[in-house]
Design an enzyme around this catalytic site. Sequence first.
Site, PDB file in Angstrom:
ATOM      1  N   ASP A  25       0.846  -1.191   0.000  1.00  0.00           N
ATOM      2  CA  ASP A  25       0.000   0.000   0.000  1.00  0.00           C
ATOM      3  C   ASP A  25       0.884   1.245   0.000  1.00  0.00           C
ATOM      4  O   ASP A  25       1.898   1.301   0.693  1.00  0.00           O
ATOM      5  CB  ASP A  25      -0.918  -0.008   1.229  1.00  0.00           C
ATOM      6  CG  ASP A  25      -2.057   0.984   1.104  1.00  0.00           C
ATOM      7  OD1 ASP A  25      -3.212   0.538   0.942  1.00  0.00           O
ATOM      8  OD2 ASP A  25      -1.796   2.215   1.152  1.00  0.00           O
ATOM      9  N   ASN A  44     -12.880  -3.311   2.511  1.00  0.00           N
ATOM     10  CA  ASN A  44     -13.894  -2.263   2.558  1.00  0.00           C
ATOM     11  C   ASN A  44     -14.832  -2.435   1.372  1.00  0.00           C
ATOM     12  O   ASN A  44     -14.382  -2.674   0.245  1.00  0.00           O
ATOM     13  CB  ASN A  44     -13.229  -0.886   2.510  1.00  0.00           C
ATOM     14  CG  ASN A  44     -12.446  -0.590   3.769  1.00  0.00           C
ATOM     15  OD1 ASN A  44     -12.888  -0.906   4.858  1.00  0.00           O
ATOM     16  ND2 ASN A  44     -11.268   0.002   3.611  1.00  0.00           N
ATOM     17  N   GLU A  67     -12.322   3.436  -1.110  1.00  0.00           N
ATOM     18  CA  GLU A  67     -11.884   4.547  -1.976  1.00  0.00           C
ATOM     19  C   GLU A  67     -11.643   4.102  -3.398  1.00  0.00           C
ATOM     20  O   GLU A  67     -11.950   4.830  -4.345  1.00  0.00           O
ATOM     21  CB  GLU A  67     -10.589   5.155  -1.423  1.00  0.00           C
ATOM     22  CG  GLU A  67     -10.801   6.047  -0.227  1.00  0.00           C
ATOM     23  CD  GLU A  67      -9.499   6.601   0.326  1.00  0.00           C
ATOM     24  OE1 GLU A  67      -8.457   6.514  -0.358  1.00  0.00           O
ATOM     25  OE2 GLU A  67      -9.527   7.096   1.460  1.00  0.00           O
ATOM     26  N   VAL A  68     -11.038   2.940  -3.563  1.00  0.00           N
ATOM     27  CA  VAL A  68     -10.699   2.472  -4.915  1.00  0.00           C
ATOM     28  C   VAL A  68     -11.726   1.434  -5.343  1.00  0.00           C
ATOM     29  O   VAL A  68     -11.933   0.422  -4.656  1.00  0.00           O
ATOM     30  CB  VAL A  68      -9.266   1.880  -4.950  1.00  0.00           C
ATOM     31  CG1 VAL A  68      -8.937   1.392  -6.352  1.00  0.00           C
ATOM     32  CG2 VAL A  68      -8.251   2.923  -4.489  1.00  0.00           C
ATOM     33  N   HIS A 120     -10.402  -5.222  -3.473  1.00  0.00           N
ATOM     34  CA  HIS A 120      -9.064  -5.479  -2.918  1.00  0.00           C
ATOM     35  C   HIS A 120      -9.186  -5.913  -1.478  1.00  0.00           C
ATOM     36  O   HIS A 120     -10.103  -5.517  -0.768  1.00  0.00           O
ATOM     37  CB  HIS A 120      -8.172  -4.239  -3.015  1.00  0.00           C
ATOM     38  CG  HIS A 120      -8.799  -2.983  -2.482  1.00  0.00           C
ATOM     39  ND1 HIS A 120      -9.731  -2.260  -3.209  1.00  0.00           N
ATOM     40  CD2 HIS A 120      -8.640  -2.319  -1.308  1.00  0.00           C
ATOM     41  CE1 HIS A 120     -10.111  -1.212  -2.498  1.00  0.00           C
ATOM     42  NE2 HIS A 120      -9.469  -1.221  -1.332  1.00  0.00           N
ATOM     43  N   HIS A 143      -7.020  -5.817   2.059  1.00  0.00           N
ATOM     44  CA  HIS A 143      -5.859  -5.294   2.779  1.00  0.00           C
ATOM     45  C   HIS A 143      -5.314  -6.411   3.661  1.00  0.00           C
ATOM     46  O   HIS A 143      -6.079  -7.111   4.338  1.00  0.00           O
ATOM     47  CB  HIS A 143      -6.265  -4.147   3.709  1.00  0.00           C
ATOM     48  CG  HIS A 143      -6.808  -2.930   3.025  1.00  0.00           C
ATOM     49  ND1 HIS A 143      -6.072  -1.782   2.839  1.00  0.00           N
ATOM     50  CD2 HIS A 143      -8.027  -2.671   2.501  1.00  0.00           C
ATOM     51  CE1 HIS A 143      -6.814  -0.873   2.238  1.00  0.00           C
ATOM     52  NE2 HIS A 143      -8.013  -1.381   2.019  1.00  0.00           N
TER      53      HIS A 143
END
Length: 132
Positions: A46, A104, A112-113, A117, A119
């Site tokens: 990240d 998320n 946000e993206v 994904h 993390h």
Amino acid sequence: MTTNSSSKGLSVKPSYDDDNVFARILRGDLPCQKIYEDEFALAFYDINPQAPVHVLVIPKGQYISFSDFSSTASSNEIAGFIRAVGSVAGKLGVEEPGYRLLANTGLDSHQEVQHFHIHLFAGKPLGPMLTR
Ligand code: 5GP
């Protein structure tokens, strides 16, 4: 983000934005600090780490979120992706003393993206799951 309406106009499903930052990383248009890659997944550090080890694992396919991935990806892609996440943890050597996975999904989660994904956080005791 643009939207597509169903033929009956009853539901609106967001469409995948091919210009999101992870799509650009997958195309090689943007650099990343790569850790792992196979036919299903790419993993990289990240850019704004929240733990001593903070890695993102993304599927190669165009999926907006966990909801999108879990409902529309093939079983092969899902299995391949989950195995890749495990391989990344193994490669990083964080299975002991442990790590945290987080995905998320949607507005309340602050995603946000808009490319699914996971993390992976590790490298110190990570404390309680959420701050109050
Ligand atoms: P989200 O809030 O969507 O779950 O997390 C997006 C993550 O992507 C954030 O932790 C952010 O730091 C990371 N990120 C955003 N842009 C880039 C980038 O260009 N390169 C890398 N490596 N990470 C990024």
